[in-house]
Design an enzyme around this catalytic site. Sequence first.
Site, PDB file in Angstrom:
ATOM      1  N   HIS A  12      11.571  -3.966   6.906  1.00 46.38           N
ATOM      2  CA  HIS A  12      12.081  -3.238   8.075  1.00 46.38           C
ATOM      3  C   HIS A  12      13.567  -2.956   7.979  1.00 46.38           C
ATOM      4  O   HIS A  12      14.141  -2.358   8.869  1.00 46.38           O
ATOM      5  CB  HIS A  12      11.778  -4.026   9.351  1.00 46.38           C
ATOM      6  CG  HIS A  12      10.308  -4.176   9.571  1.00 46.38           C
ATOM      7  ND1 HIS A  12       9.626  -5.303   9.192  1.00 46.38           N
ATOM      8  CD2 HIS A  12       9.389  -3.329  10.082  1.00 46.38           C
ATOM      9  CE1 HIS A  12       8.345  -5.142   9.460  1.00 46.38           C
ATOM     10  NE2 HIS A  12       8.174  -3.960  10.001  1.00 46.38           N
ATOM     11  N   GLY A  60       0.796  -1.231   0.000  1.00 49.42           N
ATOM     12  CA  GLY A  60       0.000   0.000   0.000  1.00 49.42           C
ATOM     13  C   GLY A  60       0.819   1.268   0.000  1.00 49.42           C
ATOM     14  O   GLY A  60       0.756   2.072  -0.915  1.00 49.42           O
ATOM     15  N   SER A  61       1.618   1.461   1.041  1.00 47.71           N
ATOM     16  CA  SER A  61       2.320   2.744   1.115  1.00 47.71           C
ATOM     17  C   SER A  61       3.642   2.680   0.371  1.00 47.71           C
ATOM     18  O   SER A  61       4.303   1.644   0.325  1.00 47.71           O
ATOM     19  CB  SER A  61       2.553   3.121   2.570  1.00 47.71           C
ATOM     20  OG  SER A  61       3.263   2.115   3.226  1.00 47.71           O
TER      21      SER A  61
HETATM   22  N1  GLN Z   1      -1.451  -0.334   3.859  1.00 50.52           N
HETATM   23  C1  GLN Z   1      -0.579  -0.072   4.947  1.00 50.52           C
HETATM   24  C2  GLN Z   1       0.768   0.368   4.424  1.00 50.52           C
HETATM   25  O1  GLN Z   1       1.204  -0.127   3.427  1.00 50.52           O
HETATM   26  C3  GLN Z   1      -0.410  -1.273   5.837  1.00 50.52           C
HETATM   27  C4  GLN Z   1       0.479  -0.988   7.030  1.00 50.52           C
HETATM   28  C5  GLN Z   1       0.519  -2.081   8.098  1.00 50.52           C
HETATM   29  O2  GLN Z   1       0.217  -3.200   7.864  1.00 50.52           O
HETATM   30  N2  GLN Z   1       0.920  -1.754   9.302  1.00 50.52           N
HETATM   31  O3  GLN Z   1       1.415   1.198   4.987  1.00 50.52           O
END
Ligand code: GLN
Length: 768
Positions: free
Chosen positions: A706, A444-445
Site C-alpha cells: 500500500h 496476482g496483479s
Molecule cells: N489477485 C488479486 C490481486 O493481486 C488479489 C487482490 C486482493 O486480495 N484484494 O490483485
Amino acid sequence: MLTHNLGYPRIGSQRELKRASENYWAGKSTLKNLLQVGKNLRHENWLLQKQAGIDLIPSNDFSFYDQVLDASLMVNAIPERYHEVILNKNNSELDLYFAMARGYQKDGLDVTAMEMTKWFDTNYHYIVPEFHKDQKFKLFSTKVIDEFYEAKQLGIITKPVLIGPVSYLLLGKEKETGFERIDLIKNLLPVYIELLRKLDRLDVQWVQFDEPFLALDLTEKEKKAFSFVYSEIKKEFPSLKTLLATYFEGLGENTALAVSLPVCALHIDLVRNPQELDVVLPLLREKMSLSLGVVDGRNIWINDYSKSLSSIEKTLGALKDHRVMIAPSCSLIHSPCDLELETNDTILPPEIKGWMSFAKQKLRELAELKELAMSLDRSSASYLRNQKAIGDRKTSALIHNPAVKQRVAAITDADATRKSTFTIRKKKQQQSLNLPLFPTTTIGSFPQTAEVRSWRAKLKNLALSPAEYDTLIKQETEKAIRWQEAIGLDVLVHGEFERNDMVEYFGEQLNGYVFSKNGWVQSYGSRCVKPPIIFGDVSRPKPMTVYWSSFAQSLTKRPVKGMLTGPVTILQWSFVRDDQPRSETTFQIALAVRDEVLDLEKAGIKIIQIDEPAIREGLPLRKSDWHNYLAWAIKAFRISASGVKDETQIHTHMCYSEFNDIIQSIADMDADVITIECSRSQMELLDAFGQFKYPNDIGPGVYDIHSPRVPSREEMIFLLNKARTVIPAAQIWVNPDCGLKTRHWNETKKALIEMVGAAKELREPVVV
Ligand code: GLN
Ligand code: ZN
C-alpha cells in the site's frame, strides 16, 4: 402514521460531490465552490424527499467525508497532531476536517490521517474516533444546527440525525491504556445536551439518534450507558421527540433494554430481522412509537408490498396510528441514487430493471405503502403494479435455471473434500513442481498503468478493435512473464492486465449478473463503488480465465498460477438476490468457480489461486451467528477448490484480517498455500498460525504494497526470520502482502528483486 427517512445518499446522482471534493483537494477549485456543491446537494435531496411524500426528512445526513468524522468534529474530538493545522490561519474548518480524514502534507507539516474501518457489515468505511483517558469534549462544529437552519429556510422542518453518544464512543478506539472509552460518556453527554438545547431553540421537533450498537453484543457497562444517556436527555428535554434508530441486526438480548429507554420512538430493521416485530410489539411501552424499517436500505430490489403491509397492519392493529412510523431499514447511503438514470436496455434489461429500486424509488415505495395502509385498498394501481412485478420476478425464466438448482442440491461432502490429505498432496506437488525452500511468488496483479487502463477504455468506445486490444494485453503479459523469469521468481503470475476489477471481471462472464451504469455507492470519502448485481441463478457459460492463463503458461517453463476470485468474495462485493439465502447463491458461484478450476487444470495449469479477501468481513455482527456463516462460507470455498488432482496446488489469499478468532475455519479451507498480509503488523498476525500449529503452507506478506516505499533486503530477511520462529521453514512461502495493481513498475521491480534476493539468502546453509 408517518413516513420518514434515516438518511439519503449525499454523493449526488452523478457523483457531484466526488468531483467537487477531488477538485478542491487538487487545488483546482475553491472552498466556496465546494461548499456550494454541498449546499446544492442538500437542497436537492431535501426537496426530492419532500416531493416523494416523506413526512420526516433527515438533516445532518449530508457529509463532506463521513458522518462519524462529522461527529468527532462536533464534539471536538480532534487529535492533538492536527493542532498545527488549526493554527494555520489559511485553513478553514473543512481543511482541518479533510486533514483528519486524509492526512496533511503542506507548509512543512506532515500529519498522518486518522484510521478508517468498515461500518458494521457494510462496505462503507468510517473514520475511527481517537480517545484518550480523561478526554474532555466541547461543542466545536455546529454543522448539525447550520443544516437544520438551512432546511428550515427552505420551509422544511427536518429531523437532525446524530450518531448516538453510546455508539459514537463504541465506534472509536482507546489511544492509551488505563481506561475504557465508554467511561467517557459522562464527559461526552453535556455536549449533546448543549447541542440539543440549540436545536430546541430553533423549534426542532424530532431528533434521530443512531445507536446501531444496540443490535450488537453489549457489556453491562455499555448497557448502563444507554440507560444513563437517554434518561438524562429525557430529563433535560421532556417534550423533545427522540427517535432511537437501530439497524443491521435484530435487538436480540438487548430488546428489553431498548424498549425501556425513555425515547419517543424506536426504529427496528425488519428487513434484517422480520421476526423482530412480534417480539417488540408486546413489549413496547405505552406512548412509545414504533418505526418499522420495511424497505431494504442495503439492496436494490423493489419492496414486496404485501409483506410490508402485513407488518404495518399488524402494528396498526396493536398501536394507534400516530404511534406507527415506516422507513427504510437503515440509511439509504448504502443504496445507489436513482434507477431512472439507467436507460441502457442492453446493460440493464427492462424486465430486470422492473424488479429494482434505488434510493429515490425507495422513498416512493414508502409513500405508497403509507397510502395503501391507510386506505386498506388492495385494488389500487400501485399495489397491483407492485405485486405483478413481484410475481413476475418469482417465476421469471431469466432468474431460474433448474439445472443450476439441481446441481447445488446434489452437492455432497465429497465435492467439498480434496482426494487426499495435505501431507500426501504436498509430496506429490513437490514431485511435480520441484520448488526450492522458501518459494517466491506474487499475489496476482501487476501494475495497472494508465496505459493499460486506456486500452480498456478504448476497447469500450470502439477506438480499439478486440484483436488490437488482445495483442496489447498479450504484449504486456509477455513482458511481465519475461521479467519475472529474469529476476528469478519461482511461481509466476500472468499479471491480471485484462481485468478491470476482481469481481466485476467474473460477474461480466457469468450468467445471473447485470450491471448498472450509475449505481454508485459511497465506500469512503470520495471513493464510490458500483457493485455488480446478482439477479438470478449463477452459472458459467464458458471458461473465463483459461485463455489468458494458458497464454501466459505457454511462454514459460516455470509454473504460472491461475488466478480466480473465490465464491464468498464474489458474493460479498455484489448486490445479491434477496429471494434465497446468501449461502445458496454462494454455492452456485462456487460451482462455477469449481468448473473454472477444473478447466484450468485441464489446460495444464499446475497452481491455481482462489482469492478470498472478503471471508472475514462477511462475518455476522453477532458472534452467535458466526458458526453458521463460517460453515457455509468455508464449504463454498472447498467446493470451488476440491475437484482437482492431488498434484494441483491450490492457493488462497486474504488481505489484512484478524485471524485469531477464525483460525480453525482458515485451516478448514484446506488450501495448500495461503498468502496473507503480514508486514504492517511485523508478522504478529502469524502468531495465530503458529500457536494453532497451522498445518499447510503459508506465505506471510513480507512487504506492504500500500506504500510506494521500497523495502530493503535486510528488512525482509528480518521478517522471514521472525516468521521462522513461529512456522517451520518448510511451510513458508515468500511474497508481498497483496496484489501490485496500484503500484508503479519502478518500485515494484526494485522491491521484488530484493524479495527474491532475501529468499535466496535464506536458503543458504547457515555458516557457523
Ligand atoms: N489477485 C488479486 C490481486 O493481486 C488479489 C487482490 C486482493 O486480495 N484484494 O490483485
Ligand atoms: Zn490482498
